[in-house]
Design an enzyme around this catalytic site. Structure first.
Site, PDB file in Angstrom:
ATOM      1  CG  HIS A 113       7.400  -3.555   8.963  1.00  0.00           C
ATOM      2  ND1 HIS A 113       7.034  -4.825   8.885  1.00  0.00           N
ATOM      3  CD2 HIS A 113       6.521  -2.833   9.173  1.00  0.00           C
ATOM      4  CE1 HIS A 113       5.662  -4.741   9.310  1.00  0.00           C
ATOM      5  NE2 HIS A 113       5.234  -3.794   9.329  1.00  0.00           N
ATOM      6  NE  ARG A 114       6.722   0.314   2.998  1.00  0.00           N
ATOM      7  CZ  ARG A 114       6.396   1.066   1.931  1.00  0.00           C
ATOM      8  NH1 ARG A 114       7.529   1.790   1.594  1.00  0.00           N
ATOM      9  NH2 ARG A 114       5.263   1.251   1.319  1.00  0.00           N
ATOM     10  CB  SER A 115       3.362  -5.253   3.579  1.00  0.00           C
ATOM     11  OG  SER A 115       3.348  -4.556   2.353  1.00  0.00           O
ATOM     12  CD  GLU A 129       1.115   4.230   9.741  1.00  0.00           C
ATOM     13  OE1 GLU A 129       1.590   3.822  10.787  1.00  0.00           O
ATOM     14  OE2 GLU A 129       1.298   3.569   8.609  1.00  0.00           O
ATOM     15  CE  LYS A 154       3.664   0.825  10.051  1.00  0.00           C
ATOM     16  NZ  LYS A 154       2.383   0.872   9.497  1.00  0.00           N
ATOM     17  CG  ASP A 166      -1.369   2.193   8.483  1.00  0.00           C
ATOM     18  OD1 ASP A 166      -2.393   2.896   8.127  1.00  0.00           O
ATOM     19  OD2 ASP A 166      -0.572   1.603   8.204  1.00  0.00           O
ATOM     20  CD  GLU A 193       0.139  -1.773   9.209  1.00  0.00           C
ATOM     21  OE1 GLU A 193       0.471  -1.059  10.165  1.00  0.00           O
ATOM     22  OE2 GLU A 193       0.647  -1.670   8.025  1.00  0.00           O
ATOM     23  CB  SER A 233      -0.688  -0.037   1.124  1.00  0.00           C
ATOM     24  OG  SER A 233      -0.115   0.051   2.486  1.00  0.00           O
ATOM     25  CG  ASP A 253       2.810   5.022   5.755  1.00  0.00           C
ATOM     26  OD1 ASP A 253       3.835   5.170   4.689  1.00  0.00           O
ATOM     27  OD2 ASP A 253       2.417   3.747   5.797  1.00  0.00           O
ATOM     28  CG  HIS A 297      -0.731  -5.443   4.275  1.00  0.00           C
ATOM     29  ND1 HIS A 297      -0.052  -4.665   5.411  1.00  0.00           N
ATOM     30  CD2 HIS A 297      -0.192  -4.951   3.284  1.00  0.00           C
ATOM     31  CE1 HIS A 297       0.587  -3.842   4.834  1.00  0.00           C
ATOM     32  NE2 HIS A 297       0.645  -3.779   3.729  1.00  0.00           N
ATOM     33  CD  GLU A 356       2.866  -5.151   7.925  1.00  0.00           C
ATOM     34  OE1 GLU A 356       2.294  -5.010   8.909  1.00  0.00           O
ATOM     35  OE2 GLU A 356       3.113  -4.443   6.786  1.00  0.00           O
ATOM     36  CE  LYS A 369       5.646   1.980   5.700  1.00  0.00           C
ATOM     37  NZ  LYS A 369       4.259   2.220   4.796  1.00  0.00           N
TER      38      LYS A 369
HETATM   39  P1  PGA Z   1       3.092  -1.341   2.948  1.00  0.00           P
HETATM   40  O1  PGA Z   1       2.310  -0.946   4.190  1.00  0.00           O
HETATM   41  O2  PGA Z   1       4.523  -1.643   3.470  1.00  0.00           O
HETATM   42  O3  PGA Z   1       2.630  -2.347   2.126  1.00  0.00           O
HETATM   43  O4  PGA Z   1       3.305  -0.041   2.407  1.00  0.00           O
HETATM   44  C1  PGA Z   1       2.823  -0.541   5.491  1.00  0.00           C
HETATM   45  C2  PGA Z   1       2.288   0.540   6.115  1.00  0.00           C
HETATM   46  O5  PGA Z   1       1.062   1.214   5.342  1.00  0.00           O
HETATM   47  O6  PGA Z   1       2.447   1.204   7.030  1.00  0.00           O
HETATM   48 ZN    ZN Z   2       0.986   2.813   6.753  1.00  0.00          ZN
END
Ligand code: PGA
Ligand code: ZN
Length: 426
Positions: free
Chosen positions: A365-367, A285, A388, A240, A162, A40, A312, A153, A203, A337
């Site tokens: 992190h990332r997904s 978030e 996170k 989130d 999330e 995302s 984010d 996710h 995740e 990130k």
């Molecule tokens: P993504 O999602 O790593 O898939 O972009 C994580 C987030 O939205 O925080």
């Molecule tokens: Zn996010």
């Protein structure tokens, strides 16, 4: 000085190719790093260079980015001082020459940026957190465990991405990890009891089909109680919903997974306010989409004094956008990130910009991840106080949490656990 840089295509946790970089210094010190990848993603993120060759990995190969590391970047950095991170990153930015790193790829540049930092830390005989953060880096982040996954996710009925468990009441990182994990297991048994799926999402959080988006919050509160903890005091909730994914062209949000209902911006804010009134939610978030700056200003007026409002997708770890947000009163915290911006130096700049506006910073992190644990060290180095990196489940998620256990051990009695430090009590 840098003796050699090489790279290769490896796989991330979703089975998609990503870049891994190896750096060797003239004194023999080595550094390796692997690059994460989002699902995302924000529209203003730095460009993740993919081959777009439909014959390999559905077009997701990263051979071009790998070639850029082994070719242009390796040549430009040969002989450079690995301890001068700013100069290393600047050289790559100039070589790339674009605003969004589309020439070399943010995945190429970031891989080198992290691997150089690791090699330099090894050369100085220091842990990465100490190398980047110095003696002052003693703050262990409060972990936010994403224990229930939805949105982009997971393929379940939950619209929001999330639902995170935050062990604010722990006294050490190790205790926080234990508390979060015990609740994770308690939640699993509750889901099982109710006949829900205990399969997991990207995740590591559970991804059951629920009757409503709010049910996830109630299940987690049940889990906290079942594990013998007090919700609100010992464990709180962070969300989130990643609502940029729900945003539709006409300027509204669509709950496309659960009930196909729609909400405008102010109805979304009403929803969040009612949740914050009812539940121990301390952080939200992307409560509104990256396209909805006006809504964000209103959201910040309504809830900014009560909870952390994290940008984010809307900020993309970009110092310029964060500054614009500060100027416009949008949010009060920035997610960080490394691959959204694409180098360590710019990541540190984003953190400084956020702090200059009184915003808290939240390492993420990332997904799509690998077992690379760089962000654990980064969280301590920058004294972010929160991080996170998924559920306490799946190798690529626990790699970071386990690294934080090692860092806490190394710091010994100098270690401080952040706990409530970044948050307002509900
Ligand atoms: P993504 O999602 O790593 O898939 O972009 C994580 C987030 O939205 O925080
Ligand atoms: Zn996010």
């Amino acid at each position: 000085a840098i003796a050699s840089i090489t790279a290769r295509e490896i796989l991330d946790s979703r089975g998609n190719p990503t870049v891994e970089v190896d750096v060797v210094l003239t004194d023999g010190s080595k550094g390796r790093a692997a690059v994460p990848s989002g699902a995302s993603t924000g529209i203003r993120e730095a460009v993740e260079l993919r081959d777009a060759d439909p014959k390999r990995y559905g077009g997701k190969g990263v051979k071009k980015a790998v070639a850029n590391v082994k070719g242009a970047i390796a040549t430009a950095l040969k002989g450079a001082d690995a301890t001068n991170q700013a100069a290393i990153d600047q050289t790559m930015l100039e070589l790339d020459g674009t605003e969004n790193k589309s020439q070399l790829g943010a995945n190429a540049i970031l891989g080198v940026s992290m691997a150089v930092a690791r090699a330099a830390a090894t050369s100085e005989n220091l842990s990465v957190f100490r190398y980047l953060g110095g003696e002052a880096a003693t703050l262990l982040p409060t972990p936010c465990f994403n224990i229930l996954n939805g949105g982009a996710h997971a393929d379940n009925s939950v619209d929001f991405q999330e639902y995170k468990l935050v062990p604010v009441g722990a006294t050490s990182f190790a205790q926080a990890l234990q508390m979060g994990t015990e609740v994770y297991h308690a939640l699993k048994s509750i889901l099982k009891q109710k006949g829900y799926s205990t399969g997991i999402g990207d995740e590591g959080g559970f991804a059951p089909d629920l009757k409503a988006n709010v049910e996830a919050v109630e299940l987690i509160l049940e889990g906290i109680e079942k594990a013998g903890y007090k919700s609100g005091e010992e464990l709180a909730i962070a969300l989130d919903p990643a609502t940029s994914e729900l945003w539709r062209e006409g300027g509204y949000y669509e709950f496309f997974k659960s009930d196909q209902s729609q909400k405008n911006s102010s109805q979304m804010i009403d929803l969040w306010e009612s949740w914050v009134n009812q539940y121990p939610i301390i952080s939200l978030e992307d409560g509104l989409g990256e396209q909805d700056w006006q809504g964000w200003q209103e959201l910040t007026k309504r809830l900014g004094d009560r909870i952390q409002l994290v940008g984010d997708d809307i900020f993309c770890t970009n110092p310029k956008i964060i500054q614009e947000a500060i100027d416009k009163g949008v949010g009060n915290a920035s997610l960080i990130k490394v691959n959204q911006i694409g180098s360590i130096t710019e990541t540190l700049a984003a953190i400084n910009t956020a702090r200059s506006g009184g915003y808290t910073v939240y390492i993420s992190h990332r997904s799509g991840e690998t077992t690379d644990d760089f962000i654990a060290d980064l969280a301590v180095a920058t004294m972010a106080g929160q991080l996170k990196t998924g559920a306490p489940c799946r190798g690529e998620r626990v790699a970071k949490y386990n690294q934080l256990l090692r860092i806490e051990e190394e710091l010994g009695n100098k270690a401080v656990y952040a706990g409530w430090q970044n948050f307002k009590k509900p």
